[in-house]
Design a protein around this motif. Sequence first.
Motif, PDB file in Angstrom:
ATOM      1  N   THR A  27      21.945  30.704  33.864  1.00  0.00           N
ATOM      2  CA  THR A  27      22.854  29.999  34.760  1.00  0.00           C
ATOM      3  C   THR A  27      23.855  29.249  33.894  1.00  0.00           C
ATOM      4  N   TYR A  28      25.126  29.447  34.208  1.00  0.00           N
ATOM      5  CA  TYR A  28      26.201  28.846  33.427  1.00  0.00           C
ATOM      6  C   TYR A  28      27.020  27.907  34.296  1.00  0.00           C
ATOM      7  N   LYS A  29      27.399  26.772  33.752  1.00  0.00           N
ATOM      8  CA  LYS A  29      28.326  25.874  34.415  1.00  0.00           C
ATOM      9  C   LYS A  29      29.724  26.481  34.299  1.00  0.00           C
ATOM     10  N   LEU A  30      30.592  26.142  35.238  1.00  0.00           N
ATOM     11  CA  LEU A  30      31.952  26.671  35.240  1.00  0.00           C
ATOM     12  C   LEU A  30      32.944  25.521  35.210  1.00  0.00           C
ATOM     13  N   ASN A  31      34.019  25.683  34.434  1.00  0.00           N
ATOM     14  CA  ASN A  31      34.933  24.577  34.215  1.00  0.00           C
ATOM     15  C   ASN A  31      35.991  24.403  35.289  1.00  0.00           C
ATOM     16  N   ASP A  32      36.213  25.391  36.154  1.00  0.00           N
ATOM     17  CA  ASP A  32      37.323  25.309  37.097  1.00  0.00           C
ATOM     18  C   ASP A  32      36.874  25.704  38.505  1.00  0.00           C
ATOM     19  N   PRO A  33      36.403  24.743  39.297  1.00  0.00           N
ATOM     20  CA  PRO A  33      35.894  25.072  40.628  1.00  0.00           C
ATOM     21  C   PRO A  33      36.948  25.691  41.549  1.00  0.00           C
ATOM     22  N   ILE A  75      33.486  37.377  35.574  1.00  0.00           N
ATOM     23  CA  ILE A  75      34.267  36.285  34.991  1.00  0.00           C
ATOM     24  C   ILE A  75      34.552  36.614  33.535  1.00  0.00           C
ATOM     25  N   THR A  76      35.815  36.554  33.172  1.00  0.00           N
ATOM     26  CA  THR A  76      36.212  36.632  31.775  1.00  0.00           C
ATOM     27  C   THR A  76      36.425  35.195  31.325  1.00  0.00           C
ATOM     28  N   GLY A  77      35.749  34.817  30.255  1.00  0.00           N
ATOM     29  CA  GLY A  77      35.859  33.444  29.802  1.00  0.00           C
ATOM     30  C   GLY A  77      35.227  33.246  28.443  1.00  0.00           C
ATOM     31  N   LYS A  78      35.276  32.023  28.017  1.00  0.00           N
ATOM     32  CA  LYS A  78      34.733  31.663  26.710  1.00  0.00           C
ATOM     33  C   LYS A  78      33.601  30.662  26.915  1.00  0.00           C
ATOM     34  N   LEU A  79      32.428  31.014  26.436  1.00  0.00           N
ATOM     35  CA  LEU A  79      31.243  30.180  26.607  1.00  0.00           C
ATOM     36  C   LEU A  79      31.153  29.147  25.494  1.00  0.00           C
ATOM     37  N   ASN A  80      30.964  27.890  25.888  1.00  0.00           N
ATOM     38  CA  ASN A  80      30.665  26.833  24.934  1.00  0.00           C
ATOM     39  C   ASN A  80      29.140  26.723  24.891  1.00  0.00           C
ATOM     40  N   PRO A  81      28.510  27.190  23.812  1.00  0.00           N
ATOM     41  CA  PRO A  81      27.040  27.195  23.770  1.00  0.00           C
ATOM     42  C   PRO A  81      26.423  25.801  23.757  1.00  0.00           C
ATOM     43  N   LYS A  82      27.169  24.793  23.352  1.00  0.00           N
ATOM     44  CA  LYS A  82      26.631  23.431  23.317  1.00  0.00           C
ATOM     45  C   LYS A  82      26.492  22.844  24.712  1.00  0.00           C
ATOM     46  N   THR A  83      27.425  23.193  25.614  1.00  0.00           N
ATOM     47  CA  THR A  83      27.400  22.647  26.964  1.00  0.00           C
ATOM     48  C   THR A  83      26.949  23.668  28.005  1.00  0.00           C
ATOM     49  N   ASN A  84      26.817  24.934  27.603  1.00  0.00           N
ATOM     50  CA  ASN A  84      26.475  26.035  28.496  1.00  0.00           C
ATOM     51  C   ASN A  84      27.510  26.172  29.613  1.00  0.00           C
ATOM     52  N   LYS A  85      28.767  25.902  29.275  1.00  0.00           N
ATOM     53  CA  LYS A  85      29.848  25.949  30.251  1.00  0.00           C
ATOM     54  C   LYS A  85      30.829  27.041  29.867  1.00  0.00           C
ATOM     55  N   ILE A  86      31.245  27.819  30.874  1.00  0.00           N
ATOM     56  CA  ILE A  86      32.233  28.871  30.666  1.00  0.00           C
ATOM     57  C   ILE A  86      33.612  28.330  30.999  1.00  0.00           C
ATOM     58  N   LYS A  87      34.526  28.461  30.051  1.00  0.00           N
ATOM     59  CA  LYS A  87      35.938  28.165  30.310  1.00  0.00           C
ATOM     60  C   LYS A  87      36.522  29.439  30.910  1.00  0.00           C
ATOM     61  N   ILE A  88      36.854  29.395  32.186  1.00  0.00           N
ATOM     62  CA  ILE A  88      37.272  30.581  32.937  1.00  0.00           C
ATOM     63  C   ILE A  88      38.701  30.971  32.573  1.00  0.00           C
ATOM     64  N   ILE A  89      38.858  32.256  32.263  1.00  0.00           N
ATOM     65  CA  ILE A  89      40.182  32.825  32.066  1.00  0.00           C
ATOM     66  C   ILE A  89      40.581  33.609  33.313  1.00  0.00           C
ATOM     67  N   ARG A  90      39.625  34.409  33.816  1.00  0.00           N
ATOM     68  CA  ARG A  90      39.925  35.260  34.975  1.00  0.00           C
ATOM     69  C   ARG A  90      38.653  35.488  35.775  1.00  0.00           C
ATOM     70  N   VAL A  91      38.800  35.533  37.106  1.00  0.00           N
ATOM     71  CA  VAL A  91      37.689  35.845  38.003  1.00  0.00           C
ATOM     72  C   VAL A  91      38.126  36.985  38.898  1.00  0.00           C
ATOM     73  N   LYS A  92      37.245  37.980  39.061  1.00  0.00           N
ATOM     74  CA  LYS A  92      37.543  39.066  39.988  1.00  0.00           C
ATOM     75  C   LYS A  92      36.248  39.671  40.479  1.00  0.00           C
ATOM     76  N   LYS A  93      36.346  40.423  41.557  1.00  0.00           N
ATOM     77  CA  LYS A  93      35.209  41.172  42.074  1.00  0.00           C
ATOM     78  C   LYS A  93      34.948  42.315  41.110  1.00  0.00           C
ATOM     79  N   PRO A  94      33.682  42.586  40.809  1.00  0.00           N
ATOM     80  CA  PRO A  94      33.395  43.696  39.889  1.00  0.00           C
ATOM     81  C   PRO A  94      33.729  45.032  40.532  1.00  0.00           C
ATOM     82  N   SER A  95      34.178  45.976  39.699  1.00  0.00           N
ATOM     83  CA  SER A  95      34.442  47.330  40.190  1.00  0.00           C
ATOM     84  C   SER A  95      33.341  48.229  39.658  1.00  0.00           C
ATOM     85  N   TYR A  96      32.615  48.829  40.555  1.00  0.00           N
ATOM     86  CA  TYR A  96      31.475  49.668  40.179  1.00  0.00           C
ATOM     87  C   TYR A  96      31.859  51.108  40.223  1.00  0.00           C
TER      88      TYR A  96
END
Length: 88
Positions: A48-54, A67-88
Amino acid sequence: MGQAQQTQHVQLPGKNPANMAIYKHAQVFLGTISKQNGHYVLTAGQFTYKLNDPAKVKKYNGEQVQITGKLNPKTNKIKIIRVKKPSY
């Protein structure tokens, strides 16, 4: 669903090249958005990851996303770059 183990360089139009280092080594996370203790999180498998931009994720509450983003392992928070529905 679990965390995708891929790392990619994300090109974002209109970003200052001096700031592009922030987006190097972005990761793609697949999981479900939910709200826990007043904060939006991404649950990907056993992680479970925290997200920086609700504002970017609230419309996806209860849904699976990519979610495309950068994980800060110290805070377990993802800095969100992009969110989209997955394409299967």
